[in-house]
Design an enzyme around this catalytic site. Sequence first.
Site, PDB file in Angstrom:
ATOM      1  N   ASP A 182       0.867  -1.180   0.000  1.00  0.00           N
ATOM      2  CA  ASP A 182       0.000   0.000   0.000  1.00  0.00           C
ATOM      3  C   ASP A 182       0.897   1.221   0.000  1.00  0.00           C
ATOM      4  O   ASP A 182       2.117   1.097  -0.131  1.00  0.00           O
ATOM      5  CB  ASP A 182      -0.960  -0.021   1.212  1.00  0.00           C
ATOM      6  CG  ASP A 182      -2.307   0.587   0.850  1.00  0.00           C
ATOM      7  OD1 ASP A 182      -2.317   1.769   0.452  1.00  0.00           O
ATOM      8  OD2 ASP A 182      -3.337  -0.102   0.969  1.00  0.00           O
ATOM      9  N   HIS A 256      -3.215   2.881  -4.554  1.00  0.00           N
ATOM     10  CA  HIS A 256      -2.620   2.424  -3.286  1.00  0.00           C
ATOM     11  C   HIS A 256      -1.194   1.910  -3.526  1.00  0.00           C
ATOM     12  O   HIS A 256      -0.742   0.971  -2.865  1.00  0.00           O
ATOM     13  CB  HIS A 256      -3.473   1.321  -2.648  1.00  0.00           C
ATOM     14  CG  HIS A 256      -4.726   1.836  -2.014  1.00  0.00           C
ATOM     15  ND1 HIS A 256      -4.759   2.316  -0.732  1.00  0.00           N
ATOM     16  CD2 HIS A 256      -5.990   1.945  -2.494  1.00  0.00           C
ATOM     17  CE1 HIS A 256      -6.001   2.705  -0.448  1.00  0.00           C
ATOM     18  NE2 HIS A 256      -6.769   2.495  -1.500  1.00  0.00           N
ATOM     19  N   GLU A 323     -10.340   2.113  -4.934  1.00  0.00           N
ATOM     20  CA  GLU A 323     -10.154   3.537  -4.643  1.00  0.00           C
ATOM     21  C   GLU A 323      -9.120   4.227  -5.527  1.00  0.00           C
ATOM     22  O   GLU A 323      -8.341   5.043  -5.051  1.00  0.00           O
ATOM     23  CB  GLU A 323      -9.750   3.719  -3.169  1.00  0.00           C
ATOM     24  CG  GLU A 323     -10.818   3.232  -2.202  1.00  0.00           C
ATOM     25  CD  GLU A 323     -10.447   3.436  -0.747  1.00  0.00           C
ATOM     26  OE1 GLU A 323     -11.266   3.941  -0.005  1.00  0.00           O
ATOM     27  OE2 GLU A 323      -9.298   3.063  -0.354  1.00  0.00           O
TER      28      GLU A 323
HETATM   29  C1  ACM Z   1     -10.896  -0.968   0.876  1.00  0.00           C
HETATM   30  O1  ACM Z   1     -11.358  -0.926   2.024  1.00  0.00           O
HETATM   31  N1  ACM Z   1     -10.372   0.123   0.329  1.00  0.00           N
HETATM   32  C2  ACM Z   1     -10.920  -2.172   0.095  1.00  0.00           C
END
Ligand code: ACM
Length: 610
Positions: A182, A256, A323
């Site tokens: 991440d 991410h 996201e």
């Molecule tokens: C997530 O909680 N962004 C998968």
Amino acid sequence: MRILCTLVLCFVCVQLIADPIRIIPQPVSVTEKPGRFVLDAGVRLHVEDPSLQPAAAWFSSQMGIAVGKGKKEIILGKPVDRNVLGKEGYTLTITPSAIHIRANEAAGVFYGLQTVLQLLPPDAGASGKWVPCAEITDYPRFGWRGLMLDVSRHFFTKEEVERYIDEMVRYKYNTLHLHLSDDQGWRLEIKSLPELTRKGAWRVARTGRWGEFMPALANEPATEGGFYTQDDMREIIQYAKERFVTLLPEIDIPAHSLALIASYPSLSCTQLNYPVNAGFRNPTRDDNALCIGNDSIYEVLDRIFTELAALFPSEYIHIGGDEAYKGFWAACPKCQRRMSEEHLNNVDELQSYFVKRMEKMLKDKGKKLIGWDEILEGGLAPEATVMSWRGMKGGITAARMNHKVVMTPWDFCYLDLYQGESAAEPPTYGICRLKDSYTYDPVPDSVDEKYILGGQGNLWTESVANFRHVEYMTWPRALALAEVYWSQKAARNWDGFVSRMEHEFQRMDAADIKYARSAYNVILTPKRTTDRDFAVTMSTEVNGLDIYYTFDQTNPDKHYPKYNGTPVKFPMGATQLNVITYRDGRPIGVQVNVRKEDLAKRVDQGRHVY
Ligand code: ACM
Ligand code: ZN
């Protein structure tokens, strides 16, 4: 009088002996029988079928019971009726002279042995090692019963991950999803890309409230973090395998991805240099996605997934996909060129192009793709499995398209959220109470159950800085989810679960596993009475508790006003409500102190804001 006393004594004795069988997750059927099997030094573990041996080895080392024939035996064998039990089911017959576990496969024996361990007295054998006689038949409702541990936001050592595996298998979980990358850290050695762990695994040290930290100073050394070497990971995989747990690796792309971009800055659209994020208040946090128009990213990803596919025996690899801020793609000449060459109408379709390309890459390496539900945007890859987290909607859409689904809706399954009154918990965001987890069902009406592989509890670790807090956030909500994913839906019973959970708390105390007692705390629900005022309803998740409160800023006990079900208003001038819960005349929850202005903010809000 003597007769009465004798009768009372007998009743007490029967009560002591007939301690009910309390197992989590609740088995399919349990019949209690008179008598007990005592696990003394003479007991031997007798394996009738060599294919069941792997479960015997684990139990034998755990319990110090030798494998072989003896006068008193725990016998592991195959069932007569093979159809009912499937791959993970078992029958367990306990008589005073033998424990007989029958299962088709070693995994079923392993779960039968876990049940035996839960039948032992919770005080780790101080009162003697024995189990009550019983007949139990048991098999899971779902084949995918997972927990996710985010090892990027905070790194947890190999030993801690192994301890987590030991804890989860007590409740018959079979999948550990590791969020390995991440913005805050890259956690797995990739031999062909050494920068990932030389640079991407390390960040500057910060402690305090996550998300509000000061950015890295110029030339500040990056000292915090860590990673698993491939040898470490092989050990974890083997450790998990011996406990019938599949490790699901996740590399979160295309967004991410700051740890990857910090290591190889040419891979993003902006090509800017960033340090690995240490929980900074960060105006550029959206700039964390790979440049989908840049061919180099596919070469890099091919190296990463080649090594991952060789390392992990799992059927699936998780590519994240959540996201993604798509604004940099919209402004990037390379991404725009890709869109025009591939006839993509918008940036959603660009993301879909990327996921489809990843699916093909994984398939060539013998792996199936799973991703967060954003992979539906712009069109789902042909064989993708969807992990539904933004509620169940994405899972429902995917299942209706005949795709497989793993359910992890945040409001029922996110273990990083508040599990009780927020004033009494370490800071996080959103709420997911024990009862929310317990009462959720992973198969929504109108969806064919065959597409729902199962579900997970997900522990994101932005605000989880150490392993004790990993445990605190996981338990007991993951006890509730274990029952949701293993037990039959009709067996769901809240009060019954609470009683079994409280029994399990004793076992967790003996094993020094930390767990949250938040379900004993008061729940404060302010409701509007007039334009300018509100009244507070007080309740608890665990039934039968007494609630005492005060507005005078002192610490309430059972001599204070007792909440009687009628919502209470702040008296004129009062600014704070202090509340504590009791059971049977003793405090059981922690004291919760909430300011009027904080309660006022909750008025008219949904349940998920505090
Ligand atoms: C997530 O909680 N962004 C998968
Ligand atoms: Zn780009």
